[in-house]
Design a protein around this motif. Structure first.
Motif, PDB file in Angstrom:
ATOM      1  N   UNK A  93       0.942  -1.150  -0.238  1.00 52.24           N
ATOM      2  CA  UNK A  93       0.126  -0.127   0.161  1.00 52.24           C
ATOM      3  C   UNK A  93       0.949   1.602  -0.209  1.00 52.24           C
ATOM      4  N   UNK A  94       2.026   1.349   0.944  1.00 51.78           N
ATOM      5  CA  UNK A  94       3.100   2.106   0.469  1.00 51.78           C
ATOM      6  C   UNK A  94       4.189   1.963  -0.547  1.00 51.78           C
ATOM      7  N   UNK A  95       4.506   3.432  -1.142  1.00 50.21           N
ATOM      8  CA  UNK A  95       5.663   2.902  -1.832  1.00 50.21           C
ATOM      9  C   UNK A  95       7.116   2.872  -1.290  1.00 50.21           C
ATOM     10  N   UNK A  96       7.428   3.204  -0.486  1.00 50.00           N
ATOM     11  CA  UNK A  96       8.559   3.006   0.643  1.00 50.00           C
ATOM     12  C   UNK A  96       8.734   1.890   0.629  1.00 50.00           C
ATOM     13  N   UNK A  97       6.761   1.152   1.145  1.00 51.53           N
ATOM     14  CA  UNK A  97       7.134  -0.584   1.675  1.00 51.53           C
ATOM     15  C   UNK A  97       8.019  -1.342   0.546  1.00 51.53           C
ATOM     16  N   UNK A  98       7.287  -0.514  -1.491  1.00 50.83           N
ATOM     17  CA  UNK A  98       7.726  -1.001  -1.590  1.00 50.83           C
ATOM     18  C   UNK A  98       9.133  -1.191  -2.297  1.00 50.83           C
ATOM     19  N   UNK A  99       9.803  -0.323  -1.881  1.00 52.81           N
ATOM     20  CA  UNK A  99      11.236   0.191  -2.658  1.00 52.81           C
ATOM     21  C   UNK A  99      11.691  -0.638  -1.294  1.00 52.81           C
ATOM     22  N   UNK A 100      11.648  -1.118  -0.083  1.00 50.51           N
ATOM     23  CA  UNK A 100      12.311  -1.493   0.425  1.00 50.51           C
ATOM     24  C   UNK A 100      12.248  -2.700   0.418  1.00 50.51           C
ATOM     25  N   UNK A 101      11.217  -3.477  -0.146  1.00 43.92           N
ATOM     26  CA  UNK A 101      11.233  -5.335  -0.618  1.00 43.92           C
ATOM     27  C   UNK A 101      11.635  -5.360  -1.766  1.00 43.92           C
ATOM     28  N   UNK A 102      11.576  -4.407  -2.872  1.00 42.94           N
ATOM     29  CA  UNK A 102      12.482  -4.301  -3.982  1.00 42.94           C
ATOM     30  C   UNK A 102      13.713  -4.426  -3.862  1.00 42.94           C
ATOM     31  N   UNK A 103      14.345  -3.382  -2.712  1.00 39.42           N
ATOM     32  CA  UNK A 103      15.797  -3.574  -2.130  1.00 39.42           C
ATOM     33  C   UNK A 103      16.852  -4.546  -2.054  1.00 39.42           C
ATOM     34  N   UNK A 104      15.286  -5.387  -1.200  1.00 38.27           N
ATOM     35  CA  UNK A 104      16.049  -6.954  -0.278  1.00 38.27           C
ATOM     36  C   UNK A 104      16.641  -7.564  -1.338  1.00 38.27           C
ATOM     37  N   UNK A 105      15.034  -7.659  -2.581  1.00 47.45           N
ATOM     38  CA  UNK A 105      14.743  -9.303  -3.284  1.00 47.45           C
ATOM     39  C   UNK A 105      16.898  -8.412  -4.510  1.00 47.45           C
ATOM     40  N   UNK A 106      16.356  -6.818  -4.743  1.00 48.03           N
ATOM     41  CA  UNK A 106      17.448  -7.116  -5.337  1.00 48.03           C
ATOM     42  C   UNK A 106      19.171  -7.288  -4.969  1.00 48.03           C
ATOM     43  N   UNK A 107      18.776  -7.002  -3.637  1.00 56.29           N
ATOM     44  CA  UNK A 107      20.452  -6.694  -2.902  1.00 56.29           C
ATOM     45  C   UNK A 107      20.950  -8.445  -2.951  1.00 56.29           C
TER      46      UNK A 107
END
Length: 169
Positions: A93-107
């Motif tokens: 629901x929150x773009x910042x949370x999406x960015x966190x999940x994307x960062x985790x997956x990418x890393x």
């Protein structure tokens, strides 16, 4: 084999999350509007959108011949290397949370140029080669997946942040 790669990616990404693994779903659905509207939990989606032979890894010889002492001959096809290309997106629901999940997956994917043994099924452990993985590399191709925007145009959804994950088996 594809379901084994799916499970290996699920396990690898879940292990690399900075948030609770139970708080995030890993899905393999087409990220259409209808699908995203039904989500009730933060979700990382790995949509398998392309399956093709990796011609760069194709050997010059397409087959091998084994001659037996009894005079018979068997012809075997050499291993075919297939690229499985996923569109990885995060949905919250929150773009910042999406960015966190994307960062985790990418890393976690960037730290592992190959699928690690610890996440492989017995079937994948029997592969004749290590299983390479690329993340956030979009090779120019000819065909229906030339541009990331082309993928979104057929998904019946608004463009969303994400990256391509390619696993070669």
């Amino acid at each position: 084999m594809i379901s084994d790669v799916d499970e290996a990616l699920r396990n690898l990404i879940k292990q690399g999350l900075t948030v609770s693994q139970q708080a995030v779903n890993i899905a393999y659905d087409k990220p259409s509007r209808d699908w995203t509207a039904r989500l009730n939990k933060p979700t990382i989606d790995l949509f398998l959108f392309d399956i093709r032979e990796n011609l760069r890894l194709r050997g010059a010889e397409q087959q091998r011949v084994e001659k037996h002492s009894d005079g018979t001959v068997e012809v075997f096809r050499n291993p075919v290397r297939i690229d499985l290309r996923y569109l990885l997106t995060a949905w919250t629901k929150d773009p910042e949370d999406e960015h966190l999940l994307l960062s985790d997956a990418l890393m976690v994917l960037l730290r592992n140029p190959y699928l690690p043994q610890r996440v492989l099924s017995e079937t994948l452990k029997q592969q004749p080669f290590p299983i390479p993985m690329d993340a956030a590399v979009f090779q120019p191709e000819h065909g229906p997946t030339d541009k990331i925007t082309d993928i979104w145009s057929v998904l019946d959804n608004d463009i969303h942040a994400g990256f391509i994950v390619t696993v070669t088996v």
